[in-house]
Design an enzyme around this catalytic site. Structure first.
Site, PDB file in Angstrom:
ATOM      1  N   HIS A 189       3.618  66.023   3.869  1.00 37.72           N
ATOM      2  CA  HIS A 189       4.453  64.812   3.939  1.00 37.72           C
ATOM      3  C   HIS A 189       5.362  64.812   5.164  1.00 37.72           C
ATOM      4  O   HIS A 189       6.370  64.114   5.185  1.00 37.72           O
ATOM      5  CB  HIS A 189       5.300  64.675   2.661  1.00 37.72           C
ATOM      6  CG  HIS A 189       4.485  64.295   1.464  1.00 37.72           C
ATOM      7  ND1 HIS A 189       4.920  64.486   0.171  1.00 37.72           N
ATOM      8  CD2 HIS A 189       3.255  63.723   1.353  1.00 37.72           C
ATOM      9  CE1 HIS A 189       3.995  64.054  -0.674  1.00 37.72           C
ATOM     10  NE2 HIS A 189       2.972  63.593   0.018  1.00 37.72           N
ATOM     11  N   GLU A 219       8.400  73.565 -16.427  1.00 41.39           N
ATOM     12  CA  GLU A 219       7.955  72.526 -17.364  1.00 41.39           C
ATOM     13  C   GLU A 219       6.466  72.266 -17.206  1.00 41.39           C
ATOM     14  O   GLU A 219       5.949  72.372 -16.100  1.00 41.39           O
ATOM     15  CB  GLU A 219       8.665  71.185 -17.061  1.00 41.39           C
ATOM     16  CG  GLU A 219      10.177  71.244 -17.022  1.00 41.39           C
ATOM     17  CD  GLU A 219      10.766  71.489 -18.390  1.00 41.39           C
ATOM     18  OE1 GLU A 219      10.078  71.186 -19.391  1.00 41.39           O
ATOM     19  OE2 GLU A 219      11.896  72.000 -18.452  1.00 41.39           O
TER      20      GLU A 219
HETATM   21  P1  NAD Z   1       9.201  66.435  -7.969  1.00 42.61           P
HETATM   22  O1  NAD Z   1      10.606  66.136  -7.642  1.00 42.61           O
HETATM   23  O2  NAD Z   1       8.354  65.323  -8.411  1.00 42.61           O
HETATM   24  O3  NAD Z   1       9.078  67.558  -9.099  1.00 42.61           O
HETATM   25  C1  NAD Z   1       9.738  68.764  -9.035  1.00 42.61           C
HETATM   26  C2  NAD Z   1       9.012  69.751  -9.951  1.00 42.61           C
HETATM   27  O4  NAD Z   1       9.666  70.998  -9.836  1.00 42.61           O
HETATM   28  C3  NAD Z   1       9.027  69.383 -11.449  1.00 42.61           C
HETATM   29  O5  NAD Z   1       7.720  69.517 -11.968  1.00 42.61           O
HETATM   30  C4  NAD Z   1       9.970  70.422 -12.067  1.00 42.61           C
HETATM   31  O6  NAD Z   1       9.631  70.759 -13.397  1.00 42.61           O
HETATM   32  C5  NAD Z   1       9.770  71.579 -11.136  1.00 42.61           C
HETATM   33  N1  NAD Z   1      10.853  72.570 -11.088  1.00 42.61           N
HETATM   34  C6  NAD Z   1      12.150  72.438 -11.450  1.00 42.61           C
HETATM   35  N2  NAD Z   1      12.824  73.597 -11.250  1.00 42.61           N
HETATM   36  C7  NAD Z   1      11.929  74.477 -10.738  1.00 42.61           C
HETATM   37  C8  NAD Z   1      12.006  75.839 -10.310  1.00 42.61           C
HETATM   38  N3  NAD Z   1      13.152  76.518 -10.351  1.00 42.61           N
HETATM   39  N4  NAD Z   1      10.874  76.420  -9.873  1.00 42.61           N
HETATM   40  C9  NAD Z   1       9.701  75.743  -9.828  1.00 42.61           C
HETATM   41  N5  NAD Z   1       9.573  74.459 -10.214  1.00 42.61           N
HETATM   42  C10 NAD Z   1      10.670  73.837 -10.639  1.00 42.61           C
HETATM   43  O7  NAD Z   1       8.661  67.132  -6.701  1.00 42.61           O
HETATM   44  P2  NAD Z   1       7.315  66.937  -5.926  1.00 42.61           P
HETATM   45  O8  NAD Z   1       6.179  67.051  -6.873  1.00 42.61           O
HETATM   46  O9  NAD Z   1       7.375  67.834  -4.767  1.00 42.61           O
HETATM   47  O10 NAD Z   1       7.335  65.431  -5.364  1.00 42.61           O
HETATM   48  C11 NAD Z   1       8.448  64.885  -4.749  1.00 42.61           C
HETATM   49  C12 NAD Z   1       8.226  64.399  -3.326  1.00 42.61           C
HETATM   50  O11 NAD Z   1       9.518  64.253  -2.801  1.00 42.61           O
HETATM   51  C13 NAD Z   1       7.550  65.417  -2.452  1.00 42.61           C
HETATM   52  O12 NAD Z   1       6.348  64.916  -2.073  1.00 42.61           O
HETATM   53  C14 NAD Z   1       8.466  65.598  -1.243  1.00 42.61           C
HETATM   54  O13 NAD Z   1       7.938  64.905  -0.129  1.00 42.61           O
HETATM   55  C15 NAD Z   1       9.749  64.935  -1.594  1.00 42.61           C
HETATM   56  N6  NAD Z   1      10.906  65.854  -1.760  1.00 42.61           N
HETATM   57  C16 NAD Z   1      11.047  66.941  -0.950  1.00 42.61           C
HETATM   58  C17 NAD Z   1      12.119  67.790  -1.108  1.00 42.61           C
HETATM   59  C18 NAD Z   1      12.243  68.997  -0.205  1.00 42.61           C
HETATM   60  O14 NAD Z   1      11.744  68.960   0.913  1.00 42.61           O
HETATM   61  N7  NAD Z   1      12.868  70.085  -0.658  1.00 42.61           N
HETATM   62  C19 NAD Z   1      13.071  67.542  -2.104  1.00 42.61           C
HETATM   63  C20 NAD Z   1      12.904  66.403  -2.911  1.00 42.61           C
HETATM   64  C21 NAD Z   1      11.804  65.580  -2.723  1.00 42.61           C
END
Ligand code: NAD
Ligand code: ZN
Length: 258
Positions: free
Chosen positions: A120, A216
C-alpha cells in the site's frame, strides 16, 4: 510449549521458503493504532469520507486534518517492536524470503528486513499532486495543512488510497512470491482490505500452509488459514524464534548469534 508454535517453527526450519503478510496489528506495540477494532480509527470516522482518493481530490485539507496529519504524528518517532525484529531475524537466517506489508510505517525496514514489499505504499515520501515531485516526508513542511510543494501543488503521501490501484510491480511480485512459498505467516491483519486479502487465498490454492498470528479470529480463520495462533504479534513471533533456537540446538547446529 504451544503445539502450534512448535509446528510453525518446524515448518519454517524445514521449508526455508516462507513469506509474511503483515498488517496494522504488528505495529500496535509500536504505538500506531489500527484502523479496525477497538480504538481503531474507523470507530470515529467513515473510511470513505477520508481514505478514498475522491475524498482527497474533493477536499485535501479535510483529509489531511482528519487522517493524514494524525497518522504522520503516530509514525514520527515510532520504533520497531519485537514482531518486526523477529521477522528481520528470520530473513537474516534464511527462514523467511520476504515481507509483504500493508503498512505504510517503514518499521520492517527499520528493524532490518531487507526484502519488503510495501503493498500500500509508504508515508516516508510525499508526492506533489501537480508536478509529481517525490519528497522525503521529513523535508516537507507539515506545519501548513495541506502541505505544499514549491510549485504550489498539494502533497499527498506516496501510499495507496481506497479507489486507487496497487502499484502493478508490487501486485505481480507479491503474487509470484506467494504462489511459490510453502508457508505464509499472516500477521496482524484483519484481511478485509482487497486485493491484499486475496494473498492468503492465493497461498492456500498454491498448497502453502497459511498460519495466522492475531489476538482475534479473522474472516480467514477456519476457512483459509490452516490455524490461528492467538496472541499479539511480538509475543507469538518471539515464541516461534525461541522454538527455532531449540530445534537448532537439538540438531547440534551452530548457535545463532542472537
Ligand atoms: P486492520 O486495522 O484492519 O486490522 C488490524 C488487525 O490487527 C486486527 O485483525 C486485529 O485483531 C489485529 N491485532 C490487534 N492487536 C494485535 C497485535 N498485538 N498483534 C497482532 N495483531 C493484532 O489492519 P489491516 O488489515 O492492516 O488493514 C488496514 C489498512 O490500513 C492497511 O492496509 C494499511 O494500509 C492501513 N494502516 C496502516 C497502519 C500502519 O502503517 N501501521 C496503521 C493503520 C492502518
Ligand atoms: Zn509540485
Amino acid at each position: 510449549m504451544n503445539a502450534l508454535v512448535r509446528q510453525t517453527a518446524e515448518a519454517l526450519v524445514q521449508t526455508r521458503n516462507a513469506v509474511a503478510l503483515t498488517g496494522a496489528g504488528i505495529s500496535i506495540d509500536s504505538g500506531i493504532p489500527p484502523f479496525r477494532g477497538p480504538g481503531g480509527l474507523w470507530e470515529r470516522i467513515d473510511p470513505l469520507e477520508v481514505a478514498h482518493i475522491e475524498a482527497f481530490r474533493r477536499d485535501p485539507e479535510k483529509v489531511w486534518q482528519l487522517l493524514l496529519k494524525g497518522m504522520q504524528e503516530f509514525l514520527t518517532g515510532a520504533r520497531p517492536n519485537a514482531g518486526h525484529t523477529v521477522l528481520a531475524r528470520l530473513e537474516e537466517w534464511g527462514y523467511l524470503r520476504s515481507v509483504i506489508t500493508q503498512n505504510v510505517d517503514g518499521l520492517h525496514q527499520a528493524a532490518g528486513s531487507r526484502d519488503v514489499i510495501e503493498y500500500h505504499g509508504t508515508f516516508a515520501y510525499q508526492r506533489c499532486m501537480d508536478c509529481g515531485r517525490r519528497t522525503a516526508t521529513p523535508r516537507v513542511d507539515l506545519s501548513r495543512i495541506p502541505p505544499r510543494c514549491d510549485c504550489g501543488g498539494i502533497y499527498r503521501p506516496d501510499c495507496v488510497f481506497f479507489g486507487e490501484m496497487i502499484p502493478p510491480q508490487h501486485l505481480e511480485r507479491s503474487h509470484q512470491l506467494v504462489a511459490r512459498c510453502d508457508v505464509l505467516l499472516v500477521v496482524g491483519t484483519s484481511a478485509t482490505v482487497y486485493p491484499a486479502a486475496m494473498i492468503p487465498m492465493l497461498a492456500k490454492e498454491s498448497g502453502a500452509r497459511v498460519v495466522e498470528i492475531n489476538p482475534e479470529p479473522t474472516p480467514l480463520t477456519g476457512r483459509v488459514s490452516d490455524y490461528l495462533i492467538q496472541g499479539g504479534a511480538g509475543e507469538v513471533l518471539d515464541d516461534i524464534l525461541a522454538c527455532i533456537h531449540a530445534i537448532r540446538d537439538a540438531d547440534g547446529a551452530a548457535p545463532s548469534p542472537y
